[in-house]
Scaffold this active site. Structure first.
Site, PDB file in Angstrom:
ATOM      1  N   GLU A 134     -22.576 -40.691  39.389  1.00 50.34           N
ATOM      2  CA  GLU A 134     -21.245 -40.660  39.740  1.00 50.34           C
ATOM      3  C   GLU A 134     -20.868 -39.572  40.950  1.00 50.34           C
ATOM      4  O   GLU A 134     -20.285 -38.698  41.769  1.00 50.34           O
ATOM      5  CB  GLU A 134     -19.478 -41.423  38.640  1.00 50.34           C
ATOM      6  CG  GLU A 134     -19.601 -42.223  38.354  1.00 50.34           C
ATOM      7  CD  GLU A 134     -19.784 -43.110  39.401  1.00 50.34           C
ATOM      8  OE1 GLU A 134     -18.945 -43.007  40.431  1.00 50.34           O
ATOM      9  OE2 GLU A 134     -19.936 -44.407  38.830  1.00 50.34           O
ATOM     10  N   HIS A 137     -22.510 -40.099  43.573  1.00 46.85           N
ATOM     11  CA  HIS A 137     -21.537 -39.858  45.004  1.00 46.85           C
ATOM     12  C   HIS A 137     -21.398 -39.280  46.117  1.00 46.85           C
ATOM     13  O   HIS A 137     -20.967 -39.051  47.468  1.00 46.85           O
ATOM     14  CB  HIS A 137     -20.969 -41.116  44.408  1.00 46.85           C
ATOM     15  CG  HIS A 137     -20.889 -42.353  44.604  1.00 46.85           C
ATOM     16  ND1 HIS A 137     -22.218 -43.423  45.445  1.00 46.85           N
ATOM     17  CD2 HIS A 137     -20.711 -43.024  43.403  1.00 46.85           C
ATOM     18  CE1 HIS A 137     -22.249 -44.455  44.634  1.00 46.85           C
ATOM     19  NE2 HIS A 137     -21.842 -44.233  43.752  1.00 46.85           N
TER      20      HIS A 137
HETATM   21 ZN    ZN Z   1     -22.015 -46.296  42.350  1.00 44.90          ZN
END
Ligand code: ZN
Length: 276
Positions: A134, A137
Site C-alpha cells: 500500500e 502505491h
Molecule cells: Zn494495490
C-alpha cells in the site's frame, strides 16, 4: 461530432498537454501526472478525514501498537529514500475496527488498516507485505496518476455536457476512486494491473529493507486466495490474488532475499508483537 463541437475538446487537450507533467515512477515507468505534490497531499488528507468519520477508529492499544510498529519499520526515511527521493516524513497510522480484510495508504502519508486484515495477515511479516504494498502505491504516485486519468475522462465528459448545454463537476467520489478508495466508498475503480504489480515490486523491496522476510508476501497472497472462498476479502476486489501475482512475487524472492539478509546484518530486525 461536428467541427464546432470538436474545437473545445481539442483546446482542452492542449491545455492539459501544457499542465500535465510527464514523470517516471520508481521502477522507471512513464507517468502522466497533472497534480502537484501539494494537491495530492490535500486530497489524501481530505479523503482520510472522511474515512475516519465513516469508520470506527480502533482504540485497542495492543493492536494500535502492533500496526504502528510495522508502519514505523517500513517508513524509516532511509528505506523510503532508497525508493523515492521525495518522501513523506510523518506517517499517520489509523486502525479501523471492522471485519473488512483491507488496508490502504494515501498521498501525504496516511495508512489505514482494518482489524479484519489481521485474520488473514497473521504474522508481522505478512502484515508488512500488505502495508509495504500500500505504501508502494503512495511512493509511486499512483493516486496522482489515477486522479489525472479521471480528470481527463471527466474533462471529456464535461466538454460533452457543455456541448449538450448541461453542467458537470468533479466530485469527491471521483477523487476517492482516483486514490484507490473505490471499495471504501462503494464504487469500484481499482488501480490498474501495471500499478498493482509495480506496488508489489516496491512493497517487496521496502519490507526486505526494513528487515521483514519477503517470502511472507507469497504466503500472504496464498492466504488471501484461500480466504476468498465464501466471503471474498475486500482487498481481493481490488487486488486479484491470481497465480501470476504469486508467481511474480516468487520470481523476485532472490533479489529481495539479498536485501533482507543485508538488512538483518545491519541490524534491521523489527520486533513487532502480534496482539494476543
Ligand atoms: Zn494495490
Amino acid at each position: 461530432m461536428g467541427a464546432s463541437m470538436l474545437r473545445p475538446f481539442i483546446m482542452a487537450l492542449a491545455v492539459f498537454g501544457l499542465t500535465a507533467c510527464t514523470a517516471h515512477s520508481p521502477t522507471g515507468r512513464g507517468q502522466m501526472l497533472m497534480y502537484s505534490p501539494d494537491d495530492m497531499r490535500q486530497m489524501g488528507a481530505q479523503s482520510f478525514a472522511q474515512i475516519k468519520q465513516q469508520e470506527t477508529v480502533s482504540t485497542n492499544r495492543q493492536i494500535n501498537t502492533y500496526v504502528r510498529c510495522i508502519a514505523d519499520a517500513l517508513t524509516q526515511p532511509q528505506h523510503l529514500a532508497a525508493i523515492d527521493p521525495q518522501q513523506v516524513e510523518a506517517w499517520e497510522v489509523v486502525v479501523f475496527e471492522s471485519e473488512q480484510v483491507n488496508a490502504f495508504a494515501l498521498p501525504g502519508g496516511h495508512i489505514g488498516v482494518y482489524t479484519g486484515l489481521l485474520e488473514v495477515a497473521q504474522t508481522p511479516d505478512q502484515l508488512a507485505a500488505v502495508m509495504g504494498h500500500e505504501i508502494g502505491h503512495v511512493l509511486a504516485d499512483h493516486g496522482n496518476e489515477q486522479v489525472s486519468r479521471g480528470q481527463m475522462t471527466n474533462a471529456g465528459l464535461q466538454i460533452a455536457q457543455i456541448a449538450l448545454g448541461a453542467s458537470g463537476t468533479a466530485n469527491s467520489d471521483m477523487i476517492m476512486a482516483g486514490l484507490g478508495l473505490g471499495a471504501q466508498v462503494g464504487i469500484l475503480l481499482p488501480f490498474g494491473r501495471e500499478q498493482e504489480s509495480e506496488s508489489d515490486v516496491i512493497g517487496l523491496e521496502l519490507m526486505a529493507r526494513a528487515g521483514f522476510d519477503p517470502a511472507a508476501a507469497v504466503t500472504l497472497w496464498q492466504n488471501m486466495a484461500k480466504a476468498s472462498g465464501s466471503a471474498p476479502p475486500e482487498l481481493l476486489s481490488t487486488h486479484p490474488s491470481s497465480q501470476s501475482r504469486i508467481a511474480d512475487l516468487q520470481s523476485r524472492q532472490g533479489a529481495a532475499g539479498q536485501l533482507y539478509n543485508q538488512a538483518k546484518a545491519s541490524g534491521q530486525r523489527p520486533n513487532c508483537r502480534v496482539p494476543g
